[in-house]
Design a protein around this motif. Structure first.
Motif, mmCIF file in Angstrom:
data_model
loop_
_atom_site.group_PDB
_atom_site.id
_atom_site.type_symbol
_atom_site.label_atom_id
_atom_site.label_comp_id
_atom_site.label_asym_id
_atom_site.label_seq_id
_atom_site.Cartn_x
_atom_site.Cartn_y
_atom_site.Cartn_z
ATOM 1 N N GLN A 122 17.552 -25.185 16.402
ATOM 2 C CA GLN A 122 18.321 -26.090 17.262
ATOM 3 C C GLN A 122 18.574 -27.435 16.588
ATOM 4 O O GLN A 122 19.562 -28.116 16.900
ATOM 5 N N ASN A 123 17.703 -27.805 15.648
ATOM 6 C CA ASN A 123 17.825 -29.093 14.954
ATOM 7 C C ASN A 123 18.264 -28.933 13.498
ATOM 8 O O ASN A 123 18.113 -29.853 12.704
ATOM 9 N N ARG A 124 18.820 -27.768 13.159
ATOM 10 C CA ARG A 124 19.238 -27.490 11.786
ATOM 11 C C ARG A 124 20.392 -28.402 11.374
ATOM 12 O O ARG A 124 21.085 -28.957 12.251
ATOM 13 N N PRO A 125 20.631 -28.541 10.084
ATOM 14 C CA PRO A 125 21.820 -29.278 9.647
ATOM 15 C C PRO A 125 23.085 -28.682 10.259
ATOM 16 O O PRO A 125 23.187 -27.469 10.450
ATOM 17 N N ARG A 126 24.042 -29.509 10.562
ATOM 18 C CA ARG A 126 25.232 -29.073 11.297
ATOM 19 C C ARG A 126 26.025 -28.001 10.547
ATOM 20 O O ARG A 126 26.707 -27.181 11.171
ATOM 21 N N SER A 127 25.906 -27.984 9.235
ATOM 22 C CA SER A 127 26.673 -27.006 8.459
ATOM 23 C C SER A 127 26.041 -25.617 8.458
ATOM 24 O O SER A 127 26.682 -24.640 8.071
ATOM 25 N N ALA A 128 24.787 -25.493 8.922
ATOM 26 C CA ALA A 128 24.055 -24.221 8.821
ATOM 27 C C ALA A 128 24.531 -23.231 9.883
ATOM 28 O O ALA A 128 24.616 -23.561 11.063
ATOM 29 N N ALA A 129 24.803 -22.000 9.442
ATOM 30 C CA ALA A 129 25.239 -20.943 10.348
ATOM 31 C C ALA A 129 24.094 -20.057 10.788
ATOM 32 O O ALA A 129 24.262 -19.230 11.697
ATOM 33 N N MET A 130 22.925 -20.209 10.163
ATOM 34 C CA MET A 130 21.766 -19.415 10.535
ATOM 35 C C MET A 130 20.503 -20.108 10.062
ATOM 36 O O MET A 130 20.550 -20.997 9.210
ATOM 37 N N THR A 131 19.385 -19.674 10.630
ATOM 38 C CA THR A 131 18.073 -20.163 10.236
ATOM 39 C C THR A 131 17.239 -18.977 9.788
ATOM 40 O O THR A 131 17.247 -17.929 10.438
ATOM 41 N N PRO A 200 24.486 -13.165 1.811
ATOM 42 C CA PRO A 200 24.882 -13.854 0.568
ATOM 43 C C PRO A 200 26.154 -14.692 0.691
ATOM 44 O O PRO A 200 26.347 -15.651 -0.061
ATOM 45 N N ASN A 201 27.014 -14.361 1.648
ATOM 46 C CA ASN A 201 28.245 -15.128 1.845
ATOM 47 C C ASN A 201 27.992 -16.491 2.487
ATOM 48 O O ASN A 201 28.921 -17.306 2.583
ATOM 49 N N PHE A 202 26.750 -16.731 2.925
ATOM 50 C CA PHE A 202 26.439 -17.986 3.614
ATOM 51 C C PHE A 202 25.466 -18.859 2.812
ATOM 52 O O PHE A 202 24.870 -19.784 3.376
ATOM 53 N N VAL A 203 25.320 -18.588 1.523
ATOM 54 C CA VAL A 203 24.489 -19.451 0.680
ATOM 55 C C VAL A 203 25.012 -20.888 0.785
ATOM 56 O O VAL A 203 26.219 -21.135 0.723
ATOM 57 N N GLY A 204 24.078 -21.816 0.987
ATOM 58 C CA GLY A 204 24.440 -23.211 1.225
ATOM 59 C C GLY A 204 24.552 -23.555 2.693
ATOM 60 O O GLY A 204 24.626 -24.741 3.048
ATOM 61 N N ARG A 205 24.514 -22.506 3.558
ATOM 62 C CA ARG A 205 24.639 -22.729 5.000
ATOM 63 C C ARG A 205 23.514 -22.019 5.772
ATOM 64 O O ARG A 205 23.654 -21.704 6.933
ATOM 65 N N ILE A 206 22.381 -21.792 5.082
ATOM 66 C CA ILE A 206 21.219 -21.129 5.686
ATOM 67 C C ILE A 206 20.056 -22.104 5.671
ATOM 68 O O ILE A 206 19.615 -22.551 4.609
ATOM 69 N N CYS A 207 19.546 -22.432 6.829
ATOM 70 C CA CYS A 207 18.398 -23.331 6.944
ATOM 71 C C CYS A 207 17.112 -22.523 6.822
ATOM 72 O O CYS A 207 16.897 -21.580 7.575
ATOM 73 N N ALA A 208 16.270 -22.861 5.856
ATOM 74 C CA ALA A 208 15.009 -22.144 5.644
ATOM 75 C C ALA A 208 13.859 -22.919 6.278
ATOM 76 O O ALA A 208 13.747 -24.135 6.113
ATOM 77 N N VAL A 209 13.007 -22.196 7.008
ATOM 78 C CA VAL A 209 11.851 -22.794 7.679
ATOM 79 C C VAL A 209 10.608 -22.038 7.229
ATOM 80 O O VAL A 209 10.478 -20.840 7.492
ATOM 81 N N GLU A 210 9.707 -22.726 6.548
ATOM 82 C CA GLU A 210 8.518 -22.063 6.007
ATOM 83 C C GLU A 210 7.419 -21.953 7.069
ATOM 84 O O GLU A 210 7.082 -22.931 7.734
ATOM 85 N N THR A 211 6.870 -20.751 7.211
ATOM 86 C CA THR A 211 5.727 -20.561 8.104
ATOM 87 C C THR A 211 4.441 -20.802 7.331
ATOM 88 O O THR A 211 4.345 -20.477 6.144
ATOM 89 N N ASP A 212 3.458 -21.365 8.026
ATOM 90 C CA ASP A 212 2.137 -21.503 7.400
ATOM 91 C C ASP A 212 1.182 -20.431 7.912
ATOM 92 O O ASP A 212 -0.016 -20.463 7.651
ATOM 93 N N GLY A 213 1.741 -19.456 8.647
ATOM 94 C CA GLY A 213 0.930 -18.368 9.185
ATOM 95 C C GLY A 213 0.915 -17.164 8.262
ATOM 96 O O GLY A 213 1.284 -17.236 7.090
ATOM 97 N N TYR A 214 0.501 -16.039 8.808
ATOM 98 C CA TYR A 214 0.394 -14.801 8.040
ATOM 99 C C TYR A 214 1.722 -14.056 8.086
ATOM 100 O O TYR A 214 2.389 -14.017 9.127
ATOM 101 N N HIS A 215 2.077 -13.444 6.951
ATOM 102 C CA HIS A 215 3.300 -12.646 6.918
ATOM 103 C C HIS A 215 3.201 -11.633 5.785
ATOM 104 O O HIS A 215 3.007 -12.009 4.630
ATOM 105 N N ARG A 216 3.320 -10.340 6.145
ATOM 106 C CA ARG A 216 3.278 -9.297 5.111
ATOM 107 C C ARG A 216 4.129 -8.106 5.532
ATOM 108 O O ARG A 216 4.038 -7.631 6.660
ATOM 109 N N ASP A 217 4.939 -7.639 4.586
ATOM 110 C CA ASP A 217 5.690 -6.402 4.766
ATOM 111 C C ASP A 217 4.705 -5.246 4.620
ATOM 112 O O ASP A 217 4.036 -5.120 3.591
ATOM 113 N N ILE A 218 4.601 -4.397 5.644
ATOM 114 C CA ILE A 218 3.653 -3.274 5.552
ATOM 115 C C ILE A 218 4.400 -1.976 5.241
ATOM 116 O O ILE A 218 4.019 -0.898 5.681
ATOM 117 N N GLY A 219 5.450 -2.100 4.428
ATOM 118 C CA GLY A 219 6.323 -0.962 4.160
ATOM 119 C C GLY A 219 5.757 0.104 3.254
ATOM 120 O O GLY A 219 6.343 1.175 3.124
#
Length: 236
Positions: A122-131, A200-219
């Motif tokens: 909700q508070n992302r840069p105005r140019s960002a199309a996704m988070t 990939p078409n939205f590079v430069g318009r994606i807001c990245a938010v780093e989690t400090d929690g646990y995250h693992r692909d169990i694939g």
């Protein structure tokens, strides 16, 4: 906000477990992976309903949700043929209309803060199309590694390269705007891959938010074993 959980995959790298169990119901500490996701989403203050797409061994997922305490807030959408992550996003557009939607790959085990991610969106840069949720990986060669600019926007992706420039990875959890859905809808076929054909078409318009929690692909079986060793068991 609605959440779309991508749970239709066949989980071939988890065989023989997934010969008889759909990947989203693979147990960790005796509890199906899908239940960790449902608890995470519904115990937040941000998610009203969850859409779950199904395909492989879908009747097991149907039965599991029918017995769930959250069943009244869940919409199951069966795909006779897999549509891909972007195809599923556009196929269910009628459910979220012109609203933003949280999209997540349900084959990850995670405990990120849903409300924090929504607030960041909700508070992302105005140019960002996704988070995009991001995490620090211990295996950067196997992930999509991100490079960010000073605003926290993704300026480059490095997808499973030999010598990536860091360990900040795409966590495959997104909050997308109607612009992203429209980009998926513009692909002239049913099957669309979100990560290779849309994002990939939205590079430069994606807001990245780093989690400090646990995250693992169990694939795969090794990752699943590590999740059992690392992730705390739920209280009895």
């Amino acid at each position: 906000m609605l959440a779309l959980l991508l749970a239709a995959g066949m989980g071939t790298r988890l065989r023989p477990i997934t010969d008889t169990v759909p990947k989203c119901l693979v147990p960790i500490h005796g509890r199906p992976l899908l239940d960790y996701w449902l608890e995470l989403l519904f115990e937040s203050n941000s998610i009203d309903r969850v859409i779950i797409n199904t395909h492989y061994l879908h009747k097991q997922v149907d039965a599991h949700i029918a017995a769930s305490r959250w069943r009244a807030r869940i919409d199951l959408v069966y795909e006779p043929e897999l549509l891909g992550t972007g195809g599923t996003l556009k196929a269910n557009q009628a459910l979220y209309g012109s609203n933003d939607v949280l999209v997540a790959h349900a084959d990850n085990l995670t405990d990120f803060d849903v409300d924090d991610l929504v607030a960041a969106h909700q508070n992302r840069p105005r140019s960002a199309a996704m988070t995009m949720l991001a995490f620090r990986t211990d295996a950067p060669q196997t992930c999509g590694i991100l490079e960010l600019n000073a605003e926290g926007l993704v300026k480059a992706f490095h997808e499973k390269v030999e010598d990536p420039p860091g360990n900040l990875a795409n966590a495959a959890v997104y909050i997308v705007t109607p612009e992203i859905v429209a980009a998926a809808e513009a692909v002239p076929r049913a099957f669309v891959d979100l990560s290779t054909e849309v994002i990939p078409n939205f590079v430069g318009r994606i807001c990245a938010v780093e989690t400090d929690g646990y995250h693992r692909d169990i694939g795969n079986l090794e990752s699943l074993q590590r999740a059992h060793e690392e992730f705390p068991a739920p209280p009895v």
